[in-house]
Design a protein around this motif. Structure first.
Motif, PDB file in Angstrom:
ATOM      1  N   GLU A  39       0.829  -1.207   0.000  1.00  0.00           N
ATOM      2  CA  GLU A  39       0.000   0.000   0.000  1.00  0.00           C
ATOM      3  C   GLU A  39       0.869   1.266   0.000  1.00  0.00           C
ATOM      4  O   GLU A  39       0.566   2.225  -0.721  1.00  0.00           O
ATOM      5  CB  GLU A  39      -0.935  -0.008   1.213  1.00  0.00           C
ATOM      6  CG  GLU A  39      -1.904   1.159   1.214  1.00  0.00           C
ATOM      7  CD  GLU A  39      -2.919   1.077   2.348  1.00  0.00           C
ATOM      8  OE1 GLU A  39      -3.427   2.143   2.719  1.00  0.00           O
ATOM      9  OE2 GLU A  39      -3.194  -0.028   2.853  1.00  0.00           O
TER      10      GLU A  39
ATOM     11  N   ALA B  82       0.985   6.617  -6.847  1.00  0.00           N
ATOM     12  CA  ALA B  82      -0.184   7.473  -7.020  1.00  0.00           C
ATOM     13  C   ALA B  82       0.184   8.947  -6.887  1.00  0.00           C
ATOM     14  O   ALA B  82      -0.427   9.812  -7.516  1.00  0.00           O
ATOM     15  CB  ALA B  82      -1.270   7.096  -6.013  1.00  0.00           C
TER      16      ALA B  82
ATOM     17  N   ALA C  97       2.247   1.675  -3.462  1.00  0.00           N
ATOM     18  CA  ALA C  97       1.167   2.111  -4.353  1.00  0.00           C
ATOM     19  C   ALA C  97       0.894   3.605  -4.158  1.00  0.00           C
ATOM     20  O   ALA C  97       0.656   4.331  -5.130  1.00  0.00           O
ATOM     21  CB  ALA C  97      -0.094   1.289  -4.101  1.00  0.00           C
ATOM     22  N   ASN C  98       0.962   4.068  -2.921  1.00  0.00           N
ATOM     23  CA  ASN C  98       0.741   5.488  -2.635  1.00  0.00           C
ATOM     24  C   ASN C  98       1.838   6.353  -3.240  1.00  0.00           C
ATOM     25  O   ASN C  98       1.568   7.457  -3.723  1.00  0.00           O
ATOM     26  CB  ASN C  98       0.638   5.729  -1.128  1.00  0.00           C
ATOM     27  CG  ASN C  98      -0.649   5.184  -0.538  1.00  0.00           C
ATOM     28  OD1 ASN C  98      -1.620   4.944  -1.241  1.00  0.00           O
ATOM     29  ND2 ASN C  98      -0.642   4.961   0.771  1.00  0.00           N
TER      30      ASN C  98
ATOM     31  N   GLY D  36      -2.758  -2.006  -6.252  1.00  0.00           N
ATOM     32  CA  GLY D  36      -2.800  -1.122  -7.411  1.00  0.00           C
ATOM     33  C   GLY D  36      -2.996  -1.845  -8.719  1.00  0.00           C
ATOM     34  O   GLY D  36      -3.261  -3.039  -8.800  1.00  0.00           O
ATOM     35  N   GLU D  37      -2.814  -1.072  -9.770  1.00  0.00           N
ATOM     36  CA  GLU D  37      -2.983  -1.541 -11.136  1.00  0.00           C
ATOM     37  C   GLU D  37      -1.870  -2.527 -11.517  1.00  0.00           C
ATOM     38  O   GLU D  37      -0.749  -2.434 -11.029  1.00  0.00           O
ATOM     39  CB  GLU D  37      -2.908  -0.314 -12.056  1.00  0.00           C
ATOM     40  CG  GLU D  37      -2.982  -0.606 -13.526  1.00  0.00           C
ATOM     41  CD  GLU D  37      -2.763   0.658 -14.367  1.00  0.00           C
ATOM     42  OE1 GLU D  37      -2.610   0.487 -15.575  1.00  0.00           O
ATOM     43  OE2 GLU D  37      -2.713   1.761 -13.810  1.00  0.00           O
TER      44      GLU D  37
ATOM     45  N   ASN E 212       2.887  10.146  -7.925  1.00  0.00           N
ATOM     46  CA  ASN E 212       3.847  10.382  -9.013  1.00  0.00           C
ATOM     47  C   ASN E 212       5.288  10.550  -8.532  1.00  0.00           C
ATOM     48  O   ASN E 212       6.064  11.278  -9.140  1.00  0.00           O
ATOM     49  CB  ASN E 212       3.426  11.592  -9.858  1.00  0.00           C
ATOM     50  CG  ASN E 212       2.187  11.298 -10.659  1.00  0.00           C
ATOM     51  OD1 ASN E 212       2.034  10.211 -11.211  1.00  0.00           O
ATOM     52  ND2 ASN E 212       1.280  12.258 -10.717  1.00  0.00           N
TER      53      ASN E 212
END
Length: 98
Positions: A7, A14, A10-11, A95-96, A16
């Motif tokens: 997580e 997200a 992933a953050n 995530g993706e 960038n």
């Protein structure tokens, strides 16, 4: 060994943040989906492909559950690389994938 949760990584994506992710799973596992920004270097190829990595960069290591990426972290740390293991691996990835 430094660790990050799936997580948290992933953050970072997200937000960038500029992150370098190495997926050390086998080819057949990666075919099922990987983090889009990840570079695939199977664990058995890491030593032979060290020239593709930059000691001035930080790498997040990923595998299916966190074990193989942990082994890759130990090896790369001994070789002078700055690495962090993603605990829980792709099993925990929120995530993706592509």
């Amino acid at each position: 060994m430094k660790e990050i949760t799936a997580e948290e990584l992933a953050n970072k994506l997200a937000a960038n943040e500029d992150v370098n992710i190495i997926d050390v799973r086998e080819d057949f596992e990666v075919e099922e989906g990987k983090i889009p920004q990840a570079k695939h270097i199977a664990l058995g190829e890491v030593e032979a492909r060290l020239s593709e990595l930059d000691k001035d960069k930080h790498y997040y290591m990923v595998c299916r559950s966190g074990g193989r990426s942990g082994n890759a972290c130990q090896f790369l740390t001994q070789k002078g690389f700055d690495v962090t293991n993603m605990v829980g691996g792709m099993i925990a990835w929120p995530g993706e994938v592509k």
